[in-house]
Design an enzyme around this catalytic site. Structure first.
Site, PDB file in Angstrom:
ATOM      1  N   CYS A  69       5.479  -8.381   2.032  1.00  0.00           N
ATOM      2  CA  CYS A  69       4.069  -7.941   2.876  1.00  0.00           C
ATOM      3  C   CYS A  69       3.853  -9.275   3.511  1.00  0.00           C
ATOM      4  O   CYS A  69       3.211 -10.152   2.785  1.00  0.00           O
ATOM      5  CB  CYS A  69       3.107  -7.396   1.947  1.00  0.00           C
ATOM      6  SG  CYS A  69       1.593  -7.197   2.796  1.00  0.00           S
ATOM      7  N   CYS A 218      -1.162  -4.847   9.459  1.00  0.00           N
ATOM      8  CA  CYS A 218       0.121  -4.964   8.586  1.00  0.00           C
ATOM      9  C   CYS A 218       0.813  -6.214   9.222  1.00  0.00           C
ATOM     10  O   CYS A 218       1.291  -6.229  10.514  1.00  0.00           O
ATOM     11  CB  CYS A 218       0.984  -3.871   8.846  1.00  0.00           C
ATOM     12  SG  CYS A 218       2.430  -4.051   7.892  1.00  0.00           S
TER      13      CYS A 218
END
Length: 274
Positions: A69, A218
């Protein structure tokens, strides 16, 4: 158990240090709940590593474990540096997607921004994975509910699928996002990035995150969107990626490496019974 709440452009995480005998998947579901828990997009767990300075485990709000991530890794780097767990401003972090290298930029003793090496994009269909006879799944027509969309898939730590749009309609993204995420085309599922090209140096992105839903930002989605935009000749290799809460800089170098830069913030610290 002590925790720290952090975010990168509103993409928020709960950071904890490893606890013996805890089911992190169950804990993530409990803690990430925005009504009955602390509330977050994911749970980051700090663990020791035998191959890097430190190890990061990432659990989505639905309890699934993610390989990598981008924004999470930037929050993680700030946390371990400020806690004195890792004293280097350029560190190595073990993830399920491999070792990444965050770099902290410090001004007057405060972390101004965090840059992270995201690795290289993987375009090979079988490695994303995408069920396709073509070696690369770029700008391919896919029919969903009778309509044809041109999709492009790439793996930047995790699978991402890009759809270019002219505007952001939340109802459209909430309807189409999960259909692409769970399509039989993607054996592991996929994150879905809705991308609007502003000019050759700027794109706007909204990400439907696998196991989470629509997020404010993101990092891996920013990286995937920038790479595909450049690959298709829509932008340059260095792009400002605009999310609802701010901007991330993505640099896709000539050697195929991706770097992601932006601010991260601590929201608060606390204790919770588990």
């Amino acid at each position: 158990m002590r925790f720290t709440k952090m975010h990168g452009l509103g993409n928020d995480f709960i950071v904890i240090e490893a606890v013996e005998g805890v089911d992190y998947s169950e804990l993530a579901v409990k803690l990430c709940d925005r009504h009955f828990g602390i509330g977050a997009d994911g749970l980051l767990v700090v663990e020791p590593s035998h191959i890097a300075d430190i190890k990061m485990r990432i659990f989505n709000a639905d309890g699934s474990e993610a390989e990598m991530c981008g924004n999470g890794s930037r929050c993680f780097a700030k946390y371990v540096y400020e806690k004195g767990i890792v004293s280097k401003q350029k560190m190595t972090v073990e993830t399920l997607a491999g070792v990444i290298m965050p770099e902290l930029f410090v001004e007057n003793g405060k972390i101004k921004s965090v840059k992270v090496y995201m690795g290289s994009p993987i375009f090979e269909s079988s490695k994303i994975p995408v069920k396709s006879e073509k070696q690369k799944f770029i700008d391919e027509p896919v029919k969903i509910d009778g309509k044809t969309y041109r999709l492009s898939s790439v793996r930047v730590g995790v699978p991402h699928t890009i759809l270019f749009v002219s505007s952001f309609e939340e109802s459209f993204m909430k309807e189409l996002g999960p259909k692409i995420e769970k399509s039989s085309l993607f054996p592991e599922g996929t994150n879905v990035d809705f991308v609007k090209v502003e000019d050759e140096e700027n794109i706007s992105v909204r990400t439907w995150e696998r196991g989470v839903g629509l997020t404010l930002a993101c990092g891996s989605g920013a990286s995937a969107s920038a790479v595909v935009s450049s690959l298709l000749g829509r932008t340059r290799r260095s792009v400002n990626v605009h999310f609802k809460a701010g901007v991330l800089l993505v640099e896709w170098k000539e050697d195929n490496s991706i770097y992601l830069s932006g601010e991260v913030e601590e929201v608060f610290r606390g204790e919770i019974e588990i």
